[in-house]
Design an enzyme around this catalytic site. Sequence first.
Site, PDB file in Angstrom:
ATOM      1  N   ASP A 196       9.230  -3.445  15.317  1.00  0.00           N
ATOM      2  CA  ASP A 196       8.784  -2.171  15.883  1.00  0.00           C
ATOM      3  C   ASP A 196       7.495  -2.369  16.673  1.00  0.00           C
ATOM      4  O   ASP A 196       7.101  -1.516  17.447  1.00  0.00           O
ATOM      5  CB  ASP A 196       8.543  -1.159  14.744  1.00  0.00           C
ATOM      6  CG  ASP A 196       8.128   0.221  15.249  1.00  0.00           C
ATOM      7  OD1 ASP A 196       8.705   0.672  16.261  1.00  0.00           O
ATOM      8  OD2 ASP A 196       7.244   0.849  14.636  1.00  0.00           O
ATOM      9  N   HIS A 203       7.754   0.681  19.093  1.00  0.00           N
ATOM     10  CA  HIS A 203       6.690   1.255  18.240  1.00  0.00           C
ATOM     11  C   HIS A 203       6.972   2.729  17.925  1.00  0.00           C
ATOM     12  O   HIS A 203       6.193   3.613  18.303  1.00  0.00           O
ATOM     13  CB  HIS A 203       5.318   1.079  18.899  1.00  0.00           C
ATOM     14  CG  HIS A 203       4.193   1.117  17.902  1.00  0.00           C
ATOM     15  ND1 HIS A 203       3.014   0.452  18.071  1.00  0.00           N
ATOM     16  CD2 HIS A 203       4.083   1.765  16.704  1.00  0.00           C
ATOM     17  CE1 HIS A 203       2.215   0.688  17.037  1.00  0.00           C
ATOM     18  NE2 HIS A 203       2.854   1.486  16.189  1.00  0.00           N
ATOM     19  N   GLY A 243       0.842  -1.201   0.000  1.00  0.00           N
ATOM     20  CA  GLY A 243       0.000   0.000   0.000  1.00  0.00           C
ATOM     21  C   GLY A 243       0.873   1.245   0.000  1.00  0.00           C
ATOM     22  O   GLY A 243       1.964   1.255  -0.560  1.00  0.00           O
ATOM     23  N   ARG A 244       0.354   2.294   0.662  1.00  0.00           N
ATOM     24  CA  ARG A 244       1.083   3.576   0.700  1.00  0.00           C
ATOM     25  C   ARG A 244       2.487   3.400   1.274  1.00  0.00           C
ATOM     26  O   ARG A 244       3.481   3.856   0.688  1.00  0.00           O
ATOM     27  CB  ARG A 244       0.303   4.580   1.566  1.00  0.00           C
ATOM     28  CG  ARG A 244      -1.004   5.027   0.940  1.00  0.00           C
ATOM     29  CD  ARG A 244      -1.816   5.830   1.953  1.00  0.00           C
ATOM     30  NE  ARG A 244      -2.334   4.961   2.993  1.00  0.00           N
ATOM     31  CZ  ARG A 244      -3.624   4.688   3.171  1.00  0.00           C
ATOM     32  NH1 ARG A 244      -4.533   5.246   2.413  1.00  0.00           N
ATOM     33  NH2 ARG A 244      -4.015   3.881   4.131  1.00  0.00           N
ATOM     34  N   ILE A 245       2.586   2.737   2.441  1.00  0.00           N
ATOM     35  CA  ILE A 245       3.904   2.623   3.091  1.00  0.00           C
ATOM     36  C   ILE A 245       4.751   1.564   2.392  1.00  0.00           C
ATOM     37  O   ILE A 245       5.955   1.752   2.192  1.00  0.00           O
ATOM     38  CB  ILE A 245       3.751   2.324   4.600  1.00  0.00           C
ATOM     39  CG1 ILE A 245       2.910   3.417   5.270  1.00  0.00           C
ATOM     40  CG2 ILE A 245       5.119   2.222   5.263  1.00  0.00           C
ATOM     41  CD1 ILE A 245       2.525   3.135   6.718  1.00  0.00           C
ATOM     42  N   ARG A 264      -3.545  -8.201  -1.072  1.00  0.00           N
ATOM     43  CA  ARG A 264      -4.798  -8.913  -1.371  1.00  0.00           C
ATOM     44  C   ARG A 264      -4.947  -9.085  -2.872  1.00  0.00           C
ATOM     45  O   ARG A 264      -5.486 -10.073  -3.353  1.00  0.00           O
ATOM     46  CB  ARG A 264      -5.981  -8.144  -0.788  1.00  0.00           C
ATOM     47  CG  ARG A 264      -6.051  -8.279   0.721  1.00  0.00           C
ATOM     48  CD  ARG A 264      -7.163  -7.476   1.293  1.00  0.00           C
ATOM     49  NE  ARG A 264      -6.979  -6.053   1.047  1.00  0.00           N
ATOM     50  CZ  ARG A 264      -7.636  -5.093   1.684  1.00  0.00           C
ATOM     51  NH1 ARG A 264      -8.545  -5.422   2.580  1.00  0.00           N
ATOM     52  NH2 ARG A 264      -7.418  -3.825   1.419  1.00  0.00           N
ATOM     53  N   SER A 265      -4.451  -8.088  -3.624  1.00  0.00           N
ATOM     54  CA  SER A 265      -4.548  -8.193  -5.082  1.00  0.00           C
ATOM     55  C   SER A 265      -3.255  -7.698  -5.719  1.00  0.00           C
ATOM     56  O   SER A 265      -2.544  -6.866  -5.132  1.00  0.00           O
ATOM     57  CB  SER A 265      -5.713  -7.329  -5.581  1.00  0.00           C
ATOM     58  OG  SER A 265      -5.459  -5.976  -5.232  1.00  0.00           O
ATOM     59  N   GLU A 325       1.714  -4.900  23.402  1.00  0.00           N
ATOM     60  CA  GLU A 325       2.481  -3.687  23.738  1.00  0.00           C
ATOM     61  C   GLU A 325       1.889  -3.001  24.969  1.00  0.00           C
ATOM     62  O   GLU A 325       0.666  -3.014  25.131  1.00  0.00           O
ATOM     63  CB  GLU A 325       2.436  -2.712  22.542  1.00  0.00           C
ATOM     64  CG  GLU A 325       3.120  -3.278  21.324  1.00  0.00           C
ATOM     65  CD  GLU A 325       3.019  -2.360  20.103  1.00  0.00           C
ATOM     66  OE1 GLU A 325       2.603  -1.198  20.250  1.00  0.00           O
ATOM     67  OE2 GLU A 325       3.377  -2.826  19.010  1.00  0.00           O
ATOM     68  N   ARG A 363       1.715  -4.389  12.593  1.00  0.00           N
ATOM     69  CA  ARG A 363       1.103  -4.541  13.906  1.00  0.00           C
ATOM     70  C   ARG A 363       1.601  -5.877  14.474  1.00  0.00           C
ATOM     71  O   ARG A 363       1.791  -6.842  13.712  1.00  0.00           O
ATOM     72  CB  ARG A 363      -0.430  -4.601  13.810  1.00  0.00           C
ATOM     73  CG  ARG A 363      -1.097  -3.273  13.541  1.00  0.00           C
ATOM     74  CD  ARG A 363      -1.112  -2.386  14.788  1.00  0.00           C
ATOM     75  NE  ARG A 363      -1.830  -1.140  14.554  1.00  0.00           N
ATOM     76  CZ  ARG A 363      -1.254   0.022  14.233  1.00  0.00           C
ATOM     77  NH1 ARG A 363       0.050   0.108  14.088  1.00  0.00           N
ATOM     78  NH2 ARG A 363      -1.987   1.114  14.075  1.00  0.00           N
TER      79      ARG A 363
HETATM   80  P1  NAP Z   1      -2.605   0.776   2.977  1.00  0.00           P
HETATM   81  O1  NAP Z   1      -2.190   1.815   1.999  1.00  0.00           O
HETATM   82  O2  NAP Z   1      -4.036   0.522   3.218  1.00  0.00           O
HETATM   83  O3  NAP Z   1      -1.878  -0.588   2.548  1.00  0.00           O
HETATM   84  C1  NAP Z   1      -2.136  -1.806   3.172  1.00  0.00           C
HETATM   85  C2  NAP Z   1      -1.604  -2.925   2.290  1.00  0.00           C
HETATM   86  O4  NAP Z   1      -1.801  -4.164   2.987  1.00  0.00           O
HETATM   87  C3  NAP Z   1      -2.333  -3.052   0.945  1.00  0.00           C
HETATM   88  O5  NAP Z   1      -1.420  -3.339  -0.084  1.00  0.00           O
HETATM   89  C4  NAP Z   1      -3.263  -4.247   1.152  1.00  0.00           C
HETATM   90  O6  NAP Z   1      -3.538  -5.003   0.010  1.00  0.00           O
HETATM   91  C5  NAP Z   1      -2.425  -5.084   2.096  1.00  0.00           C
HETATM   92  N1  NAP Z   1      -3.264  -6.036   2.824  1.00  0.00           N
HETATM   93  C6  NAP Z   1      -4.389  -5.771   3.520  1.00  0.00           C
HETATM   94  N2  NAP Z   1      -4.897  -6.914   4.025  1.00  0.00           N
HETATM   95  C7  NAP Z   1      -4.080  -7.912   3.604  1.00  0.00           C
HETATM   96  C8  NAP Z   1      -4.088  -9.313   3.760  1.00  0.00           C
HETATM   97  N3  NAP Z   1      -5.051  -9.905   4.471  1.00  0.00           N
HETATM   98  N4  NAP Z   1      -3.096 -10.035   3.180  1.00  0.00           N
HETATM   99  C9  NAP Z   1      -2.118  -9.411   2.474  1.00  0.00           C
HETATM  100  N5  NAP Z   1      -2.053  -8.086   2.287  1.00  0.00           N
HETATM  101  C10 NAP Z   1      -3.029  -7.345   2.845  1.00  0.00           C
HETATM  102  O7  NAP Z   1      -1.997   1.095   4.422  1.00  0.00           O
HETATM  103  P2  NAP Z   1      -0.651   1.890   4.785  1.00  0.00           P
HETATM  104  O8  NAP Z   1      -0.939   3.333   4.901  1.00  0.00           O
HETATM  105  O9  NAP Z   1       0.449   1.421   3.904  1.00  0.00           O
HETATM  106  O10 NAP Z   1      -0.432   1.335   6.283  1.00  0.00           O
HETATM  107  C11 NAP Z   1      -0.302  -0.045   6.509  1.00  0.00           C
HETATM  108  C12 NAP Z   1      -0.298  -0.358   7.979  1.00  0.00           C
HETATM  109  O11 NAP Z   1       0.951  -0.013   8.550  1.00  0.00           O
HETATM  110  C13 NAP Z   1      -1.296   0.386   8.871  1.00  0.00           C
HETATM  111  O12 NAP Z   1      -2.598  -0.124   8.762  1.00  0.00           O
HETATM  112  C14 NAP Z   1      -0.701   0.186  10.250  1.00  0.00           C
HETATM  113  O13 NAP Z   1      -1.185  -0.998  10.828  1.00  0.00           O
HETATM  114  C15 NAP Z   1       0.796   0.046   9.956  1.00  0.00           C
HETATM  115  N6  NAP Z   1       1.535   1.208  10.481  1.00  0.00           N
HETATM  116  C16 NAP Z   1       2.461   1.028  11.451  1.00  0.00           C
HETATM  117  C17 NAP Z   1       3.147   2.120  11.947  1.00  0.00           C
HETATM  118  C18 NAP Z   1       4.194   1.970  13.015  1.00  0.00           C
HETATM  119  O14 NAP Z   1       4.357   2.884  13.806  1.00  0.00           O
HETATM  120  N7  NAP Z   1       4.915   0.868  13.045  1.00  0.00           N
HETATM  121  C19 NAP Z   1       2.880   3.398  11.462  1.00  0.00           C
HETATM  122  C20 NAP Z   1       1.948   3.535  10.445  1.00  0.00           C
HETATM  123  C21 NAP Z   1       1.283   2.431   9.954  1.00  0.00           C
HETATM  124  P3  NAP Z   1      -4.370  -4.393  -1.252  1.00  0.00           P
HETATM  125  O15 NAP Z   1      -3.483  -3.284  -1.776  1.00  0.00           O
HETATM  126  O16 NAP Z   1      -4.475  -5.510  -2.211  1.00  0.00           O
HETATM  127  O17 NAP Z   1      -5.646  -3.887  -0.688  1.00  0.00           O
END
Ligand code: NAP
Length: 339
Positions: free
Chosen positions: A279, A302, A176-178, A198-199, A284, A255
């Site tokens: 992280d 974290h 995704g974004r990150i 997922r896709s 936690e 997470r």
């Molecule tokens: P995002 O843009 O929504 O991207 C999430 C990605 O995960 C997408 O590519 C999605 O697939 C994939 N995904 C979702 N469910 C899945 C599954 N069951 N199996 C395989 N892949 C799956 O979110 P983001 O902004 O990148 O952030 C991602 C996550 O990082 C957050 O939700 C948060 O939990 C974590 N995070 C952690 C920190 C930290 O401090 N460590 C900080 C910020 C975020 P699709 O593209 O196919 O939908």
Amino acid sequence: MGLEAKSGVRYRTVITQLRGRAAVANKPDLLTVARLAPFLMEPLQQAFTVHERLHEEDPAALERIAPKIRAICGSGESKVGADLIARLPALEIISIMGVGYDGVDVAAAKARSVVVTHTPDVLNDDVADLALALMLNVARRIPQADQYLRQGRWTSGPMPLARKMSGARLGIVGMGRIGQAIAERAKAFGMSIAYTARSAKPALPYAFHPTPRELAAASDFLVVITPGGAATRKLIDAEVLRALGPEGYLVNVARGSVVDEAALIEALREGVIAGAALDVFENEPNVPEALRALDNAVLVPHIGSATTQTRHAMAARAFANLEAHFAGKPLPSAVPECR
Ligand code: NAP
């Protein structure tokens, strides 16, 4: 000052006080469900009547003011369950300062027409930076090297050799974004990049693997960056770790729930994988002693988005979501389920 002038001052003062009271009276009531930074608390207190973490600190007091609460503000780790939502009949919005909102029962919120907002994008750089830092730290054993020097061991001989990161194979779980920000940075290290999600994303120039196990088998570094929650619980299990293999490294910036922590500890102990950098953790801020004792694990508390610059941007977005809602304007970043 003459009598007239004096009474004029008094009149203006009273009017100002009354206006102030009217403004206070009109402020919507907001419940915080996390220890929020002062740079978010300050604007919140100006715009809202803030009740700080009453659900934990003083449930009886919350019961008394519950009918007035129109907003909740919390962090990415906050729990806002169906029970809390049910206790707040006037609730309209849950603003999360964080991109992950797996602690919020979005279905329960939606069933009550409560909108949920989060703060995507503004933290991509920091989390991606940390992912790369963790990869380098675990492969080059930087925390251990620092200790080696400080403990005076250098004088007895050089550190054992570490693992090269540049040019290695990177697998990203969650593109995704990150995930994409991580891939951009990894390109500068000459890494080959593959992913699972997922896709498949045909527009991206990276190889897609349909499962984490297949991706792990083709990776030297497996970086996890999916959302948390039920759909990804223990996505990285013993089988995935076996596929990553004894030369492979796991990095989790997603997470704690996404990785089977007991299976990971076992894999690190038994040399099933080479190392892990984490992280995030299952429970936690409690990290199992068994994990803390392992020399092939790099552990940080974290800190993915924990820079002054990014936390200010996240706070501004969390506040902007609340402000827009109460001004009847379009929300800057409602979660996908609420758009
Ligand atoms: P995002 O843009 O929504 O991207 C999430 C990605 O995960 C997408 O590519 C999605 O697939 C994939 N995904 C979702 N469910 C899945 C599954 N069951 N199996 C395989 N892949 C799956 O979110 P983001 O902004 O990148 O952030 C991602 C996550 O990082 C957050 O939700 C948060 O939990 C974590 N995070 C952690 C920190 C930290 O401090 N460590 C900080 C910020 C975020 P699709 O593209 O196919 O939908």
